[in-house]
Design an enzyme around this catalytic site. Structure first.
Site, PDB file in Angstrom:
ATOM      1  N   ALA A   1     -25.612 -18.961 -42.258  1.00  0.00           N
ATOM      2  CA  ALA A   1     -26.286 -18.403 -41.072  1.00  0.00           C
ATOM      3  C   ALA A   1     -27.581 -19.162 -40.808  1.00  0.00           C
ATOM      4  O   ALA A   1     -27.927 -19.456 -39.657  1.00  0.00           O
ATOM      5  CB  ALA A   1     -26.563 -16.913 -41.270  1.00  0.00           C
ATOM      6  N   ASP A   2     -28.310 -19.504 -41.865  1.00  0.00           N
ATOM      7  CA  ASP A   2     -29.513 -20.336 -41.726  1.00  0.00           C
ATOM      8  C   ASP A   2     -29.168 -21.693 -41.131  1.00  0.00           C
ATOM      9  O   ASP A   2     -29.812 -22.159 -40.187  1.00  0.00           O
ATOM     10  CB  ASP A   2     -30.149 -20.559 -43.100  1.00  0.00           C
ATOM     11  CG  ASP A   2     -31.164 -19.486 -43.462  1.00  0.00           C
ATOM     12  OD1 ASP A   2     -31.771 -18.917 -42.550  1.00  0.00           O
ATOM     13  OD2 ASP A   2     -31.356 -19.243 -44.663  1.00  0.00           O
TER      14      ASP A   2
END
Length: 410
Positions: free
Chosen positions: A176-177
């Site tokens: 997600a980062d």
């Protein structure tokens, strides 16, 4: 260096951890001058996220972690104490000379330092200001601290990852980062295009949760269309069969049959003529509906050949098949080597040596990626950047250091 797409673009980088640094590293790879602004004596939190750490010339651990290395090449590190008035004034002077500011403070965090978008936009109307947070600048969760793990849980990917019947599982890296950093870099490039045409800067609001929801992709739209909540399927695909990991004679292989023609080719190579002609499996739609029956029959054929036999035999027939590599095998793979996906760059912490990094995956024929800077040590370029950016002399640099606005590496 000349001829790079973002040559001449300067970024004031107020990011740390992974999402923001991924964004700015990506832009730095394409030629942007990324000025990584860090807290004196502390720096990016990930500098301490180890082991492993880079080994110095004496073979002992340095303070440069592998985690920090992964997202901070092609940057120059400057230390600024934003908690001091002198540091804030220095930051504003530097921002005037920059095209882009990227930050991942909590919502409103930079307002306390007079460095929010609203604080800067009147004086810097062409500034592109990108904020990366856990939950965005608006909505009930906006004030919360956000981490990749939370975004994966809240954003649904953990509910469809892993083996059915066990606890929810996150993706093995901070995806997600990473994806938020990629979306942010794309948005910045679009904003640069707009600025080139109009002269106008703007505020970009990117967050981990929005990114995670966006890359639910087909499973998200499957739900929106059908109303059925997707469940974890292990290594299976919701819309394609056969598509999973199979045990074979000496290990495991991935079989990813994407169409009916490939299925027929697999049947021929496997000697499974009866499965080729079985009306339950003649089309992908039927195979999806009858996946359990097909998967119960396939192991008898898959265990008859080795990993190499399956991979080589199916590749020559145009049927996607792959081994399941561990990380060491990845970097020893001939295709990965041929594509140059490992690079080694000189690094101060390694003495006379280099540090290994993962290359940018993009290959450009006219303006290839260049690795100009290793991930910098803390404050490595403070003196250099202040001279380059602001044209100040040694006396003023020393005065700034004495005021507590910054620290200068001798």
């Amino acid at each position: 260096m000349t001829g790079m797409p973002l040559e001449g673009i300067r970024i004031f980088d107020l990011t740390r951890i992974l999402a923001g640094p991924t964004c700015t590293q990506y832009l730095g790879d394409f030629g942007a001058d990324v000025i990584k602004v860090e807290r004196p004596d502390q720096g990016d939190d990930t500098r301490k996220w180890g082991p492993p750490y880079v080994k110095g010339h004496d073979g002992e651990d340095t303070t440069e972690s592998a985690y920090y290395l992964c997202a901070n090449r092609n940057k120059r590190s400057v230390t600024i104490n934003l908690a001091s008035e002198e540091g804030q004034q220095l930051a504003r002077r530097m921002i005037k000379e920059c095209d882009i500011l990227v930050e991942n403070f909590k919502v409103g965090g930079l307002k306390a330092y007079g460095l929010s978008y609203d604080d800067l936009k009147a004086e810097n109307p062409s500034l592109i200001y990108c904020s990366i947070t856990g939950f965005g600048q608006t909505g009930p969760y906006a004030p919360r601290a956000g981490y990749d793990f939370l975004a994966q849980g809240l954003g649904g990917i953990m509910s469809i990852t892993g083996t059915p019947g066990v606890e929810p599982v996150k993706v093995g890296v901070g995806i997600a980062d990473v994806m938020c950093g990629m979306y942010a870099s794309t948005a910045i490039l679009a904003a640069l295009r707009h600025r080139d045409r109009t002269g106008e800067g703007q505020h970009i609001d990117c967050c981990l949760l929005d990114t995670q929801v966006a890359w639910l992709i087909n499973e998200g739209v499957n739900y929106l269309v059908s109303g059925e909540v997707p469940k974890p399927r292990g290594n299976e695909h919701p819309n394609i069969v056969p598509y999973k990991v199979f045990e074979c004679a000496d290990g495991h292989v991935i079989l990813a049959v994407g169409n009916d023609g490939q299925y027929q080719k697999w049947c021929t190579f496997a000697g499974a003529e009866e499965l080729a002609s079985d009306p339950r499996f003649e089309t992908n739609s039927k195979r999806v509906r009858n996946r359990e029956e097909l998967y119960a029959l396939m192991p008898a054929y898959m265990t008859q050949k080795t990993v190499a036999e399956w991979v080589d035999g199916l590749a020559s027939r145009g049927v996607p098949c792959s081994p399941v590599n561990n990380i060491a095998q990845v970097f020893d793979d001939p295709q990965v080597k041929a594509r140059g996906m490992r690079i080694d760059v000189p690094h101060d912490a390694a003495g006379e040596g280099t540090v290994p990094l993962i290359a940018n995956p993009v290959k450009m024929s006219g303006t290839p990626v260049q690795y100009r800077h290793a991930p910098p040590t803390l404050g490595q370029h403070t003196d250099e950047v202040l001279r380059d950016l602001l044209g100040i002399d040694a006396e003023e640099v020393e005065a700034l250091a004495n005021s507590g606005a910054t620290t200068v590496k001798g």
